[in-house]
Design an enzyme around this catalytic site. Structure first.
Site, PDB file in Angstrom:
ATOM      1  CD  GLU A 180      -2.773  -1.128   2.391  1.00 48.96           C
ATOM      2  OE1 GLU A 180      -3.594  -0.466   2.039  1.00 48.96           O
ATOM      3  OE2 GLU A 180      -2.719  -1.677   2.946  1.00 48.96           O
ATOM      4  CB  SER A 238      -5.745  -0.933  -0.203  1.00 51.83           C
ATOM      5  OG  SER A 238      -5.242   0.388   0.695  1.00 51.83           O
ATOM      6  CE1 TYR A 275      -7.156   4.827  -0.984  1.00 47.97           C
ATOM      7  CE2 TYR A 275      -6.965   2.430  -1.642  1.00 47.97           C
ATOM      8  CZ  TYR A 275      -7.023   2.915  -0.818  1.00 47.97           C
ATOM      9  OH  TYR A 275      -6.988   2.334   0.259  1.00 47.97           O
ATOM     10  NE  ARG A 311     -12.552   2.938   6.523  1.00 47.84           N
ATOM     11  CZ  ARG A 311     -11.502   2.403   5.780  1.00 47.84           C
ATOM     12  NH1 ARG A 311     -10.374   3.174   5.812  1.00 47.84           N
ATOM     13  NH2 ARG A 311     -11.559   1.258   5.207  1.00 47.84           N
ATOM     14  CG  ASP A 323     -14.233  -1.213   5.819  1.00 50.99           C
ATOM     15  OD1 ASP A 323     -14.615  -0.038   5.730  1.00 50.99           O
ATOM     16  OD2 ASP A 323     -13.172  -1.909   5.623  1.00 50.99           O
ATOM     17  CD  GLU A 335     -11.079  -4.994   6.163  1.00 48.37           C
ATOM     18  OE1 GLU A 335      -9.625  -4.429   5.541  1.00 48.37           O
ATOM     19  OE2 GLU A 335     -11.480  -5.808   4.986  1.00 48.37           O
ATOM     20  CG  ASN A 363      -8.999  -0.470   7.759  1.00 47.21           C
ATOM     21  OD1 ASN A 363      -7.976  -1.025   7.001  1.00 47.21           O
ATOM     22  ND2 ASN A 363     -10.063  -0.926   7.210  1.00 47.21           N
ATOM     23  N   GLY A 411      -7.142   5.786   5.713  1.00 43.79           N
ATOM     24  CA  GLY A 411      -6.454   5.981   4.807  1.00 43.79           C
ATOM     25  C   GLY A 411      -7.092   7.586   4.952  1.00 43.79           C
TER      26      GLY A 411
END
Length: 320
Positions: free
Chosen positions: A19, A151, A221, A260, A262, A276, A278, A282
């Protein structure tokens, strides 16, 4: 908020993970925001410089804008603990667990939190793995992904048995551990959390509507085809339940600073399932934490300053 108290700040970006490109985008955004707020901030790429230079050059704090391995998995956090330089985000243990999707699921399941059914396949088992057994356990469609990537790298949605070998092989190129997961069909949402422990608070939920339901690396992205709905449009009670769930999921992993999570909502039962977390999300122009923060009235610059103000160490030295 006074920026002079931060001292000299390193924005860690780039790194050696898959990433890297996304991290460079995140890091440049954070760097510009901090500098515009008057912070003495400097770019620092651990792939190009030894971390020990942070100490020699007198950095007081680190804003971690690294993603993936060597940045989000507890390794750089451990190095900064040894150097005694406070950093943003979760500590060593929470970062390490959260980076490993299988370990995260085990913790969540132990705490009674809902997450899709899964099977773990190791790279050395690929020659002998039974597609029929995986399908019997998880059904189709099925999600196949590396256990320790982000990602959407190496992720495949398998819709028929013939696609499974290639999906496993692709994930195995990224990681020795491959997570095969029940595919929940319904609404996809994400929810950032700020803070730590009992003071952790969620930001507004974002509902993600991707082309053909395919929220992959490209759609995350590099295109503008994905819709991000905030307010989410969910029923108030449903959103409140998701907020409570993600805060609990964040807390049981021992996360701090920010993260964050999901979530997929089953289209028929409306049951939310944790996918999951993070712990170094990002911060690019397409990123979701800044988008959610804006909806809560927090600018990108204010968010960066708030995260930096919460920088800390797992083990604060007590001086007598």
């Amino acid at each position: 908020m006074s920026t002079s108290k931060f001292g000299k700040v390193a924005v860690l970006m780039g790194g050696r993970s898959a990433e890297r490109d996304v991290s460079l985008m995140s890091g440049q955004g954070v760097l510009k925001a901090l500098q515009s707020s008057g912070v003495d901030a400097h770019a620092f790429d651990p792939a190009e410089r030894e971390l020990s230079e942070l100490k020699r050059e007198g950095f007081d704090l680190c804003f971690i804008a690294l993603h993936g391995r060597y940045g989000e998995d507890g390794t750089v956090q451990g190095a900064l603990e040894l150097l005694g330089i406070p950093y943003t985000g979760s500590g060593v243990m929470a970062s390490s667990i959260a980076m490993d999707k299988t370990m995260t699921k085990r913790v969540w399941l132990a705490e009674g939190l809902p997450t899709p059914r899964y099977e773990l396949v190791r790279r050395e088992q690929l020659a002998s793995v039974s597609a029929d057994q995986l399908i019997a356990a998880l059904g189709l469609p099925m999600i196949v992904k590396p256990a320790r990537e982000g990602s959407s790298i190496g992720v495949t949605k398998v819709t028929c048995a013939d696609e499974l070998p290639a999906a496993l092989a692709q994930a195995a190129q990224c990681d020795a551990d491959i997570l095969c997961e029940q595919c929940i069909v319904g609404d996809e949402v994400t929810c950032p959390v700020l803070g730590a422990g009992d003071t952790a608070q969620a930001l507004p939920v974002i509902r993600i509507v991707a082309p053909q339901g395919n929220y992959d690396y490209q759609n995350k992205y590099f295109t503008d085809d994905t819709q991000y709905l905030v307010p989410s449009g969910l029923a108030a009670a449903e959103e409140a339940a998701i907020v409570a769930l993600v805060v609990k999921a964040y807390q049981v992993l021992g996360c701090r600073g920010w993260g964050r999570i999901d979530v997929m909502i089953d289209g028929q039962t409306r049951q939310p399932y944790l996918l999951e977390i993070n712990t170094s999300p990002g911060m690019t122009g397409h990123s979701l934490v800044p988008m959610s923060a804006r909806a809560a009235g927090i600018s990108y610059e204010a968010l960066c300053a708030q995260l930096l103000a919460a920088a800390s160490l797992d083990h604060q030295e007590v001086r007598g």
